[in-house]
Design a protein around this motif. Sequence first.
Motif, PDB file in Angstrom:
ATOM      1  N   LYS A 280      26.072  52.775 -35.923  1.00 45.77           N
ATOM      2  CA  LYS A 280      25.344  51.899 -37.145  1.00 45.77           C
ATOM      3  C   LYS A 280      24.099  51.436 -36.784  1.00 45.77           C
ATOM      4  O   LYS A 280      23.832  50.710 -35.803  1.00 45.77           O
ATOM      5  CB  LYS A 280      26.213  51.078 -38.031  1.00 45.77           C
ATOM      6  N   CYS A 281      22.830  51.946 -37.535  1.00 44.71           N
ATOM      7  CA  CYS A 281      21.572  51.462 -37.256  1.00 44.71           C
ATOM      8  C   CYS A 281      21.240  50.517 -38.630  1.00 44.71           C
ATOM      9  O   CYS A 281      21.031  51.300 -39.531  1.00 44.71           O
ATOM     10  CB  CYS A 281      20.614  52.516 -36.980  1.00 44.71           C
ATOM     11  N   SER A 282      20.965  49.325 -38.369  1.00 45.39           N
ATOM     12  CA  SER A 282      20.344  48.350 -39.136  1.00 45.39           C
ATOM     13  C   SER A 282      18.998  48.452 -39.295  1.00 45.39           C
ATOM     14  O   SER A 282      18.469  48.072 -38.264  1.00 45.39           O
ATOM     15  CB  SER A 282      21.140  47.096 -39.477  1.00 45.39           C
ATOM     16  N   LYS A 283      18.229  48.484 -40.406  1.00 39.42           N
ATOM     17  CA  LYS A 283      16.716  48.569 -40.252  1.00 39.42           C
ATOM     18  C   LYS A 283      16.297  47.349 -40.066  1.00 39.42           C
ATOM     19  O   LYS A 283      15.197  47.114 -39.600  1.00 39.42           O
ATOM     20  CB  LYS A 283      16.250  49.174 -41.656  1.00 39.42           C
ATOM     21  N   THR A 284      16.927  46.149 -40.493  1.00 37.78           N
ATOM     22  CA  THR A 284      16.331  44.902 -40.365  1.00 37.78           C
ATOM     23  C   THR A 284      17.591  44.019 -39.722  1.00 37.78           C
ATOM     24  O   THR A 284      18.661  44.278 -40.021  1.00 37.78           O
ATOM     25  CB  THR A 284      16.034  44.060 -41.724  1.00 37.78           C
TER      26      THR A 284
END
Length: 284
Positions: A280-284
């Motif tokens: 999972k990649c969170s933008k912030t």
Amino acid sequence: FPSIIEETARGRAEARQSTQLADLLALTAQLEVPTYAAQSYSMVDLDNLPAPGATTLANYVFPTVKLTGEPIQTFGVLAKILITRQALTNDDRNLVRAAVNAFLAAAHRNEMKTLAALLEANATLEDGTALFATAKGNLVTAALDSGGLASAFAALRETPVESGDPADAACSAILVHSDDEVDTLELVEALPEPRRPRVVATANLATAGAWYVFASPITHPAIGRVRMVGAPESAVTFGGMVDATQRDPVTGEIREYPGVALEATHNVGYSVLSRIGVVKCSKT
């Protein structure tokens, strides 16, 4: 009746080729279970397999088999597709095909909604840690740009397996919010063609603030899509003609429908199998 059965079979065949179903298959491992009973699907990992080398009786090893399965959750829909007497009289194949395809489309929309909810719930797994966790290497901060793509791909490869070795999993699919679909397609287009992952976009993700990368579900199954043994890949089956009565949703009154009903079922379940193979990649 023969024409209705023919169109039903055709609808099932078309479902196997649909974009909706292809997206689901790109993200999930396909599993089969014999019953509706609550169960878990066992995953196996070898925690102490050594590096390849010359094998002699003196250096045989005994890898430890670890079961890492998570509970399977299954849901089902049983429906009656109502067909009017007029359609039967006119042998209206287009109407039957449209009704069957509408049920298939709705079924696979529900599946994508379920898959998105499963990912965003970030449930605690059997090891006591959330599915996505920084400490486990599969939760990273990464913008949806070329640098972020590199970070996500690296995290997918570097996520440790039971032995502590990196999984070394290659990205085969990217799941993004529909708002990010075009930007992601442009990013992927810049990659060498043999290494371009499939881009799957859905409006079912709660926000555009997170995106996911998946390894091949064949080599690194992270999310399982479970259907009954013998069910088609679409997980949708069509039975014969059944009683065409309806219950009024307001009054509860049973009414006879002027026509016939074709039975349709959609039985499928989704389960976390492993955190290896999804980041999972969170933008912030």
